[in-house]
Structure formats: C-alpha cells, structure tokens
Scaffold this active site. Structure first.
Site: not given
Length: 630
Positions: A281, A366, A394
């Site tokens: 990344k 979540e 969610r």
C-alpha cells in the site's frame, strides 16, 4: 509518454508486456501529482497499479465483470477506462466520483462505498451469467481487510457451495483503512511469511502433474492423496480450499508476468478460484509507503515533503470526542472503546495509547461490534461504540434486536453525522436519525458546539437506563470555550439560544449556526426570530413544544438529515398525537435524493440548508402569521 495514448482497455492491449512496467510508473506519478491538488485515496491506489494493468490487459471489460470492493482501489481502473483527463475534478461537485459509479462508465459494473460486498455481487453476476447461457468472466477484487466482514464470509461460503466459475482476487496489503486485526489477518500473515511452504508447494505441483490420470475409485483416492499432501506440505491455501475454492498464491502483486500467469491459471480451472496477491500500500511514494494509514485517504498535500495541507481553526469534533473520552475513562474504568476498523478516523488513537486494554478494534465487522457492545454492557462495562453514521447502517438489526430491545447501556458515538463532502452519497451521514429515533429505549442527541459535545458525552456515561447516542459532524468546531467541569444535560431538554417572537427555528448541530445567521439577516428587516437548540431528537422536549403551540408561533425545523423520518417528522407526530394544530410548521432538511460528492457548503446549497434560503422561508412564515392575525 505511454499514458498519453491510453484512453481505453483496447489502447492498453496494444502495448507489449515489456512496456507495462513503464506505464505503471507513469500511472503512479500521475496519481501522486493529481491527488496532491484534489486529495483522495492515494495509498490504496498506488498499491494496485500492476494488478489493475494485468486485469485489464488479460480480460475484456465490460463484457468480463471486474467488481471492485469499496472502490478505494479503483482510480487506476478509472484511468484505463477513459477518465484520466477528468482527474482534476476528482471528488468535486459534478466531477469524477472517488468510488466506482455506474453512471460514469460502462466499465463500472458495481458500486460500493462500504466494504465486503464484492463477493456477493460476483456470485450474483456469475449466477445470472450461467442462467443466461453466457460465457463472460467474473472477477471480484477484495482487500484482506474487507475479508473480515461477515458479509464477505457469507458470500465465500455460498461461492464454495455453488462451484460457479469466478475468480476472487485477494489484494493483501495487510491493511484496510487501519492495520488489520483478527484471526484471518494472522492467518494471512503466516501465509506471507512461510516462504519454505511456497517452494515446497511448487515442487509438489510439479510432482503431482507427473501422476497419470486414473479412472474410477482409484482416481478419487488419488485426488484425496493430492489434497492431503497439499495441506501437509503447503498449508497456506487450506482455509480457502476448505471453503471450496481453489487457491493460488501468494503472488507478487507488482510482478505483471506472474500476475498474468496466476489469472490464466484461474481461467483454466473449473469452479471458483482465489488468487492471493501481495501488494504494498502506497508503493512508489515514500511518505505513503511509510505511513499507509495516514495516506489511505488524504486532502491536498505537498509532493516533495509529504506535508498534508490542514485547515487552520478550532479542532474537529472527532478530535474533541477522542480527547474527552480519555478524560472520562480516567475517571471511570468501566469505559471501553469499540471501533470497526476506524481507530484513527474515529479519533481513538490517543485513547488506544493511554488504555490499550480498553480499546477494542474488531476489524470491518459492525454487526459484531454492536452485539459485542451489548454483551459488554450486560456485564457491567460502559462500551462506547465509535462508528461513522454511514457504517452504523450495517448494524441496524443488532441495534434493534440486541441493544435496544434489551435496553442495554451502550453509548453510540456517531461520527460523520450529516454531510461528509467529497466522500459523497455512499458516506453521507443523513439517515441515522430516521433509523434510530423510532426504536424503543433509544436516546438520541446532537450538540450545537464542541463544549456541548463534551457535556453530552458526560451525559451518556452517567446515563444508566438504556442505549444513548450522540451524533456529531465531520467539521471543525465553533471555537466554543470548554466548561471547567463537564456537566450532564437533563435528558430531553432543549434550550433557547436566541429570543424572538416572529417565528421559531428548531435546529440541531451545525444548523444552529446557520439558523442564527438567518435570524441576523431577518433582524435587519425588523423580524425577531427565536432559535432553539433542539439537541434531543429523542425524547423531544414536550414541555417546550406545548408552550410553542400555546404561543401560536410559526415553527421551522432545520436539520442536516433526511426530511423523511427526521426531527421535523418527530415534531409533527407529537402535535398530531396531542391533537394540536400548530399555526404553521415548515420542514428543512435533506431532500429525498442521494446527495453526491461536493464540498459540504455546496451540499448544503443543493439541499436548501443555507442562511439565505432559511431566512427566505422564515420570512414567508412570518408573513403568513401576520395575515392570519388580521
């Protein structure tokens, strides 16, 4: 430059394989240069340059379906599909969206601003393809962080059961927005490190290819022997193989020939295949490589120094929340912070340093975070579930079923409530009032400034009668001075912050300041407008509402949230149930459309939530009041 001649996947395919590394370097420089002005998701896109090139070079988009999980990693895809000349408009009003968007291009076959959806989408597209007798490829590109999401694991289970032809590309960079956590992360870490297994696996594959084809029962026995040997010598693919997918990898995600080889292998195998790709990344930009968390999503910055251009002024509400929670946790050891992979974005990094044992990052999960918080509260702790408004959506069932139904003392710290600016429609925090206020036992509040936020957090910690939520916006505070001692606010009480008798505005959060600006505009015309801080959306201040009705004063409700199901609706419901007919009520909020990416100021203009527009409507209310009086 090669990039100058690439406006479609067809153009890309005209290049030779040896030219692709040069194109990769040009793409990185393009991203670093352009995002320094617009901001955006820099680090994740720098990490997928070669991966995206290999996919578009080998497959035929849009006939072959490339499904990007979340869209944080789709900038290179956008560049290769004819949109590189619009990158100067990235995340700006009427400009290029920061996520994959179907209306932008036929190559954007799936939209997602929330993670862990790509595998379900891939399964659906593979099923539709087979039922329609088509032969196109389906490729889902998902990050290792998104793989911790329950929805992704549900889909993985179904994919393995159905045995449809599709390819899952696991882009493994050891991060989502923050460093990943959990057993799957640890498992993948072992896979990355066990190089001896990869060498043994290559040798085993060569050996097994020498085994002749055998029919009947002997063939099935040979297959079982192969599988057993594979797990014994090369266990890194065992998890995915048990799910029913053929595993290939790990593959260097920055080596285009190896990537091409892996995808060709996937196409040659019947059934679902998972290609495990290792990427870095932030690759190609040293500041992003060294701190991929900080550079996951960033505002404008100086390329040479890597210095991010930060606004000058009062602290963000998020920062005030994080610092205040530390103060409260020093006084109460029951307080425990819970976050679904957003410790930095939720302002909890300092809390994690101060109280490492009381900071729980569950990863992108979540639903689990909500139910776990319920159990923590049941056992006497004070869980503070810090979550963005858009991500709390969610966990709706868990909020209803596990927290509110049992009236447990869970504190919701709802960040990014209201407009979020350039992140756009998938991230707008404008629906949480509507989906929270109707749930029994829930208390819902929003502060007018950062000092009131502190007092609301104190209120939440002291409250012991069930779940309580405080929502706050993605902006800087007002510069309000802090009280020396945090003081709880009486539940369900509003306050008048400006007196007036022409009309009254019931406003919450940053709309208080907008309402006061509107009142100032009308004061010049001789109209005195009352401004009320309706800081509790639930319960309402019924005493004040009854008093306003007796005065026969026109009302206007102003909120940076959905008009449908919002505070205005709650006020109308109250009067209806009381059998009261107010003189006049005007509602102002987010209309029944998805508000796209722009600045927060522009989003307010689009929704009619400006001082000028509110003053215009208040003036009309006051005129109607005078007409009725005569």
């Amino acid at each position: 430059m090669l990039l100058d001649h690439i406006d479609s996947p067809t153009d890309l395919k005209k290049l030779t394989l040896p030219e692709l590394p040069q194109l990769a370097e040009e793409i990185r420089q393009f991203l670093i240069q352009n995002l320094s002005a617009t901001g955006g998701h820099l680090a994740p896109n720098l990490g997928v340059v070669e991966l995206t090139l290999a996919l578009h070079y080998l497959y035929n988009s849009p006939q072959d379906k490339m499904i990007y999980d979340v869209g944080h990693q789709a900038y290179v895809h956008k560049m290769l599909t004819g949109r590189k000349n619009r990158f100067n408009t990235l995340r700006q009003k009427d400009g290029l969206c920061g996520f994959v968007k179907r209306s932008e291009s036929e190559h954007d076959v799936w939209e997602a601003g929330h993670s862990s959806t790509s595998l379900s989408a891939a399964m659906g597209m593979a099923l539709a393809r087979d039922l329609q007798g088509k032969t196109n490829k389906v490729i889902a590109i998902i990050g290792d962080g998104a793989l911790t999401g329950g929805m992704a694991l549900e889909a993985l289970n179904h994919i393995g059961h159905e045995k449809r032809n599709l390819t899952v590309v696991l882009n493994d960079n050891e991060m989502s927005i923050a460093p990943n956590v959990g057993a799957i992360h640890n498992y993948l870490g072992k896979v990355r490190s066990e190089k001896i297994y990869r060498k043994a696996k290559d040798e085993l594959d060569w050996l097994l290819r020498k085994v002749p084809a055998i029919g009947g029962k002997l063939a099935r026995t040979a297959d079982r022997v192969k599988d057993s040997l594979k797990y014994l010598v090369a266990p890194e693919g065992a998890l995915f193989e048990e799910f029913g997918l053929k595993y290939f990898g790990p593959v260097d995600g920055h080596d285009i020939p190896k990537l091409m080889e892996a995808f060709k292998y996937a196409d040659s195998v019947e059934g679902p295949v998972l290609v495990h790709v290792l990427t870095l990344k932030g690759k190609g930009y040293t500041p992003a490589e060294e701190d991929a968390h900080k550079w996951h999503g960033t505002g404008s910055y100086k390329i040479e120094s890597g210095q991010v251009v930060k606004p000058v002024g009062p602290p963000m509400y998020t920062e005030v929340f994080g610092n205040t929670l530390i103060e409260l946790a020093e006084q109460d050891d029951r307080i425990i912070a819970v976050t679904p992979a957003m410790p930095g974005g939720s302002g909890l990094l300092k809390f994690a340093e101060k109280f490492p044992n009381r900071m729980i990052d569950v990863g992108i999960a979540e639903q689990h975070a909500a139910t776990m918080s319920a159990a923590l509260a049941m056992e006497g702790m004070k869980p503070v579930f810090a979550v963005y408004s858009t991500f709390l959506q969610r966990a709706y069932d868990q909020v209803v079923h596990d927290i509110c139904r049992q009236s447990l003392n869970v504190i919701f710290a709802i960040d990014r409530a209201g407009f979020v600016g350039p992140d756009g429609e998938t991230h707008q925090g404008v629906y949480d009032i509507a989906f929270l206020r109707h749930i029994p036992n829930m208390v819902l509040m929003m502060p007018k400034d950062e000092n009131e936020l502190r007092n609301m957090l104190k209120t939440a910690v002291d409250y012991n009668e069930g779940p309580i939520a405080v929502r706050y916006p993605r902006i800087s505070g007002t510069g309000a001075a802090f009280d020396e001692v945090m003081t709880p606010i009486e539940i369900g009480t509003w306050e008048t912050v400006r007196e007036g008798d022409y009309a009254a505005v019931l406003a919450i959060g940053p709309m208080i300041q907008v309402a006061e600006e509107a009142a100032e505009l009308l004061k010049r015309e001789g109209m005195n407008i009352r401004v009320i801080n309706a800081r509790f959306v639930k319960p309402l201040d019924e005493k004040m509402l009854l008093s306003l009705a007796k005065e026969r004063i026109p009302l206007m409700v102003v909120e940076e949230g959905s008009v449908q199901g919002g505070l205005g609706g709650a006020v109308l419901e109250f009067y209806s149930l009381q059998g009261i007919q107010p003189v006049s009520i005007q509602l102002a909020g987010v209309p029944d459309i998805f508000i796209e990416h722009a600045t927060i100021k522009e989003q307010r203009v689009e929704s009619g939530l400006t001082a000028e527009e509110i003053a215009k409507q208040l003036s009309s209310l006051a005129v109607r009041k005078r007409q009725k009086a005569t």
